[in-house]
Motif scaffolding. Structure first.
Motif, PDB file in Angstrom:
ATOM      1  N   ALA A   1      47.072 -50.110  81.016  1.00 44.02           N
ATOM      2  CA  ALA A   1      46.700 -48.744  81.385  1.00 44.02           C
ATOM      3  C   ALA A   1      45.193 -48.595  81.538  1.00 44.02           C
ATOM      4  O   ALA A   1      44.711 -47.920  82.457  1.00 44.02           O
ATOM      5  CB  ALA A   1      47.237 -47.764  80.338  1.00 44.02           C
ATOM      6  N   ARG A   2      44.426 -49.233  80.663  1.00 38.27           N
ATOM      7  CA  ARG A   2      42.963 -49.129  80.734  1.00 38.27           C
ATOM      8  C   ARG A   2      42.409 -49.782  81.994  1.00 38.27           C
ATOM      9  O   ARG A   2      41.357 -49.373  82.501  1.00 38.27           O
ATOM     10  CB  ARG A   2      42.319 -49.772  79.500  1.00 38.27           C
ATOM     11  N   ASN A   3      43.088 -50.809  82.495  1.00 37.02           N
ATOM     12  CA  ASN A   3      42.575 -51.555  83.643  1.00 37.02           C
ATOM     13  C   ASN A   3      43.298 -51.229  84.938  1.00 37.02           C
ATOM     14  O   ASN A   3      43.122 -51.923  85.941  1.00 37.02           O
ATOM     15  CB  ASN A   3      42.677 -53.061  83.363  1.00 37.02           C
ATOM     16  N   GLY A   4      44.102 -50.183  84.934  1.00 37.63           N
ATOM     17  CA  GLY A   4      44.764 -49.754  86.156  1.00 37.63           C
ATOM     18  C   GLY A   4      45.855 -50.683  86.638  1.00 37.63           C
ATOM     19  O   GLY A   4      46.206 -50.671  87.825  1.00 37.63           O
ATOM     20  N   ALA A   5      46.410 -51.494  85.754  1.00 38.08           N
ATOM     21  CA  ALA A   5      47.500 -52.405  86.122  1.00 38.08           C
ATOM     22  C   ALA A   5      48.831 -51.708  85.851  1.00 38.08           C
ATOM     23  O   ALA A   5      49.121 -51.364  84.700  1.00 38.08           O
ATOM     24  CB  ALA A   5      47.401 -53.707  85.340  1.00 38.08           C
ATOM     25  N   THR A   6      49.612 -51.507  86.871  1.00 38.14           N
ATOM     26  CA  THR A   6      50.908 -50.852  86.714  1.00 38.14           C
ATOM     27  C   THR A   6      52.073 -51.825  86.852  1.00 38.14           C
ATOM     28  O   THR A   6      53.229 -51.425  86.731  1.00 38.14           O
ATOM     29  CB  THR A   6      51.076 -49.727  87.752  1.00 38.14           C
TER      30      THR A   6
ATOM     31  N   ARG B   1      54.050 -47.974  83.473  1.00 42.39           N
ATOM     32  CA  ARG B   1      53.635 -46.673  82.941  1.00 42.39           C
ATOM     33  C   ARG B   1      54.715 -45.962  82.129  1.00 42.39           C
ATOM     34  O   ARG B   1      54.402 -45.386  81.070  1.00 42.39           O
ATOM     35  CB  ARG B   1      53.138 -45.792  84.089  1.00 42.39           C
ATOM     36  N   PRO B   2      55.988 -45.967  82.558  1.00 44.12           N
ATOM     37  CA  PRO B   2      56.997 -45.327  81.705  1.00 44.12           C
ATOM     38  C   PRO B   2      57.090 -45.960  80.319  1.00 44.12           C
ATOM     39  O   PRO B   2      57.211 -45.255  79.316  1.00 44.12           O
ATOM     40  CB  PRO B   2      58.297 -45.515  82.503  1.00 44.12           C
ATOM     41  N   LEU B   3      57.032 -47.289  80.245  1.00 41.63           N
ATOM     42  CA  LEU B   3      57.111 -47.942  78.941  1.00 41.63           C
ATOM     43  C   LEU B   3      55.882 -47.629  78.096  1.00 41.63           C
ATOM     44  O   LEU B   3      55.990 -47.488  76.872  1.00 41.63           O
ATOM     45  CB  LEU B   3      57.263 -49.454  79.118  1.00 41.63           C
ATOM     46  N   THR B   4      54.710 -47.521  78.711  1.00 37.30           N
ATOM     47  CA  THR B   4      53.504 -47.163  77.969  1.00 37.30           C
ATOM     48  C   THR B   4      53.676 -45.807  77.306  1.00 37.30           C
ATOM     49  O   THR B   4      53.313 -45.616  76.139  1.00 37.30           O
ATOM     50  CB  THR B   4      52.285 -47.136  78.906  1.00 37.30           C
ATOM     51  N   ARG B   5      54.244 -44.852  78.026  1.00 36.60           N
ATOM     52  CA  ARG B   5      54.489 -43.511  77.487  1.00 36.60           C
ATOM     53  C   ARG B   5      55.516 -43.555  76.363  1.00 36.60           C
ATOM     54  O   ARG B   5      55.354 -42.927  75.306  1.00 36.60           O
ATOM     55  CB  ARG B   5      54.964 -42.594  78.612  1.00 36.60           C
ATOM     56  N   VAL B   6      56.614 -44.293  76.578  1.00 38.81           N
ATOM     57  CA  VAL B   6      57.684 -44.381  75.587  1.00 38.81           C
ATOM     58  C   VAL B   6      57.192 -45.055  74.317  1.00 38.81           C
ATOM     59  O   VAL B   6      57.469 -44.603  73.192  1.00 38.81           O
ATOM     60  CB  VAL B   6      58.895 -45.128  76.182  1.00 38.81           C
ATOM     61  N   PHE B   7      56.423 -46.148  74.460  1.00 40.20           N
ATOM     62  CA  PHE B   7      55.927 -46.866  73.292  1.00 40.20           C
ATOM     63  C   PHE B   7      54.932 -46.026  72.500  1.00 40.20           C
ATOM     64  O   PHE B   7      54.811 -46.184  71.281  1.00 40.20           O
ATOM     65  CB  PHE B   7      55.277 -48.185  73.719  1.00 40.20           C
TER      66      PHE B   7
ATOM     67  N   LYS C   1      57.367 -53.907  68.736  1.00 37.56           N
ATOM     68  CA  LYS C   1      56.644 -52.762  69.283  1.00 37.56           C
ATOM     69  C   LYS C   1      55.155 -52.863  68.954  1.00 37.56           C
ATOM     70  O   LYS C   1      54.293 -52.584  69.797  1.00 37.56           O
ATOM     71  CB  LYS C   1      57.209 -51.459  68.735  1.00 37.56           C
ATOM     72  N   GLN C   2      54.837 -53.265  67.726  1.00 36.36           N
ATOM     73  CA  GLN C   2      53.433 -53.399  67.329  1.00 36.36           C
ATOM     74  C   GLN C   2      52.698 -54.425  68.180  1.00 36.36           C
ATOM     75  O   GLN C   2      51.504 -54.263  68.457  1.00 36.36           O
ATOM     76  CB  GLN C   2      53.354 -53.782  65.850  1.00 36.36           C
ATOM     77  N   LEU C   3      53.405 -55.453  68.613  1.00 31.80           N
ATOM     78  CA  LEU C   3      52.763 -56.490  69.421  1.00 31.80           C
ATOM     79  C   LEU C   3      52.659 -56.102  70.895  1.00 31.80           C
ATOM     80  O   LEU C   3      51.666 -56.432  71.555  1.00 31.80           O
ATOM     81  CB  LEU C   3      53.550 -57.804  69.293  1.00 31.80           C
ATOM     82  N   LEU C   4      53.667 -55.414  71.410  1.00 31.28           N
ATOM     83  CA  LEU C   4      53.686 -55.108  72.837  1.00 31.28           C
ATOM     84  C   LEU C   4      52.848 -53.893  73.203  1.00 31.28           C
ATOM     85  O   LEU C   4      52.315 -53.820  74.310  1.00 31.28           O
ATOM     86  CB  LEU C   4      55.130 -54.885  73.300  1.00 31.28           C
ATOM     87  N   ARG C   5      52.715 -52.945  72.289  1.00 29.53           N
ATOM     88  CA  ARG C   5      51.989 -51.722  72.637  1.00 29.53           C
ATOM     89  C   ARG C   5      50.535 -51.994  73.037  1.00 29.53           C
ATOM     90  O   ARG C   5      50.067 -51.435  74.042  1.00 29.53           O
ATOM     91  CB  ARG C   5      52.056 -50.734  71.475  1.00 29.53           C
ATOM     92  N   PRO C   6      49.774 -52.846  72.340  1.00 30.02           N
ATOM     93  CA  PRO C   6      48.399 -53.119  72.798  1.00 30.02           C
ATOM     94  C   PRO C   6      48.338 -53.733  74.187  1.00 30.02           C
ATOM     95  O   PRO C   6      47.381 -53.490  74.933  1.00 30.02           O
ATOM     96  CB  PRO C   6      47.861 -54.090  71.736  1.00 30.02           C
ATOM     97  N   LEU C   7      49.358 -54.508  74.568  1.00 24.71           N
ATOM     98  CA  LEU C   7      49.374 -55.103  75.902  1.00 24.71           C
ATOM     99  C   LEU C   7      49.580 -54.033  76.969  1.00 24.71           C
ATOM    100  O   LEU C   7      48.922 -54.055  78.019  1.00 24.71           O
ATOM    101  CB  LEU C   7      50.479 -56.154  75.989  1.00 24.71           C
ATOM    102  N   LEU C   8      50.485 -53.092  76.700  1.00 25.69           N
ATOM    103  CA  LEU C   8      50.704 -52.003  77.644  1.00 25.69           C
ATOM    104  C   LEU C   8      49.467 -51.115  77.754  1.00 25.69           C
ATOM    105  O   LEU C   8      49.124 -50.635  78.840  1.00 25.69           O
ATOM    106  CB  LEU C   8      51.912 -51.175  77.213  1.00 25.69           C
ATOM    107  N   GLU C   9      48.784 -50.899  76.644  1.00 27.65           N
ATOM    108  CA  GLU C   9      47.562 -50.085  76.672  1.00 27.65           C
ATOM    109  C   GLU C   9      46.450 -50.804  77.421  1.00 27.65           C
ATOM    110  O   GLU C   9      45.629 -50.163  78.092  1.00 27.65           O
ATOM    111  CB  GLU C   9      47.145 -49.746  75.247  1.00 27.65           C
TER     112      GLU C   9
END
Length: 291
Positions: free
Chosen positions: A195-200, A239-245, A184-192
């Motif tokens: 989100a910052r660059n509008g990639a869904t 986006r759902p995973l970004t919210r969950v993470f 989770k610690q490794l994947l969360r920055p990738l999901l963020e």
């Protein structure tokens, strides 16, 4: 999400209904994660990425002295995955320079002594750029031109011309693979980053039959390409995973994932070694051993 049908290496599905069932199951799993994200829409962010350091270039990684240790860990994990084609150090440095450029991030997880024990890096860009980078990865050198064309055709049907999150590498040392917290610690920055660059949408590949293969299916990714060695994925909505993470601790995410992720095939027990026979010299008369 449902399990993708498992076939012996080098074979393909013989029944056309397999692909239809896999698509239905994947759709149901994506709905599962969307429901979880909606349920957590008012939840506050959980813990941050403690123990993870973020980099946005090879130069930043090298200046702090982590480049060599990271490369050693990457080569070690690639050997464990039994994938053919290890990048030479110089070639791997060039690969990192290509992939850690522009809108990108690398997350490094440090151990008690400060050395890297886990990594993940990704870049936001077009699907064509992502596949161009993948084509220069040694571990994917067994793919033919027809494989790449099919991968791009199927992925483009889902991504279109939008920006995608291209995940270029994920790895964890064996002693850190128990529990979901390190991942989770490794994947969360990738999901963020996405989100910052509008990639869904996200694209990545994983060794076939690996834990990452099963986890990808459990998060609702669709299989774009499958060979006897690797599997290529596209996730239609990050986006759902970004919210969950952001809202749940690692243990809760692992519990949810366990409800939908396919079970990995049981590991084969190690082959039993035949007993080693030892020749005992015959004793001569008088108590002396024969030569």
């Amino acid at each position: 999400m449902a399990a993708h049908p498992a076939y012996p290496p080098g074979t393909v599905a013989s029944w056309p209904g397999d692909g239809i069932l896999a698509g239905v199951r994947t759709w149901r799993i994506r709905c599962f994660w969307r429901w979880q994200a909606w349920r957590l829409r008012k939840a506050h962010n959980h813990e941050g990425g403690h123990g993870v350091v973020l980099y946005d270039s090879v130069q930043a990684l090298d200046q702090l002295g982590y480049a060599d240790d990271f490369c050693l860990l990457h080569r070690q994990l690639l050997r464990e995955s039994l994938l053919l084609g290890l990048d030479a150090p110089v070639a791997f440095s060039r690969r990192l320079a290509r992939e850690l450029h522009g809108h990108c991030v690398m997350a490094l997880l440090g151990g008690p002594d400060g050395s890297p024990v886990g990594y993940a890096w990704a870049r936001c860009g077009s699907l064509a750029e992502a596949l161009q980078h993948y084509q220069q990865v040694q571990a994917l050198g067994h793919l033919r031109s027809d494989d790449w064309i099919e991968f791009e055709r199927r992925a483009a049907a889902l991504t279109g011309d939008t920006v995608v999150l291209a995940i270029n590498g994920i790895g964890l040392a064996s002693r850190y693979r128990k529990g979901f917290a390190p991942l989770k610690q490794l994947l969360r920055p990738l999901l963020e980053l996405a989100a910052r660059n509008g990639a869904t949408r996200a694209v990545w590949w994983a060794p076939r039959g690996s834990a990452l293969h099963a986890m990808s299916l459990g998060f609702g990714a669709r299989t774009m390409l499958e060979t006897s060695r690797i599997v290529g994925f596209v996730l239609a909505d990050t986006r759902p995973l970004t919210r969950v993470f952001a809202a749940l601790p690692a243990s809760s995410i692992a519990d949810l994932l366990g409800r939908v992720a396919p079970a990995r095939p049981p590991m084969r027990p190690p082959a039993r070694k035949p007993p080693q026979l030892r020749t005992v010299p015959k004793a001569r008369r008088g108590g002396e051993a024969a030569a």
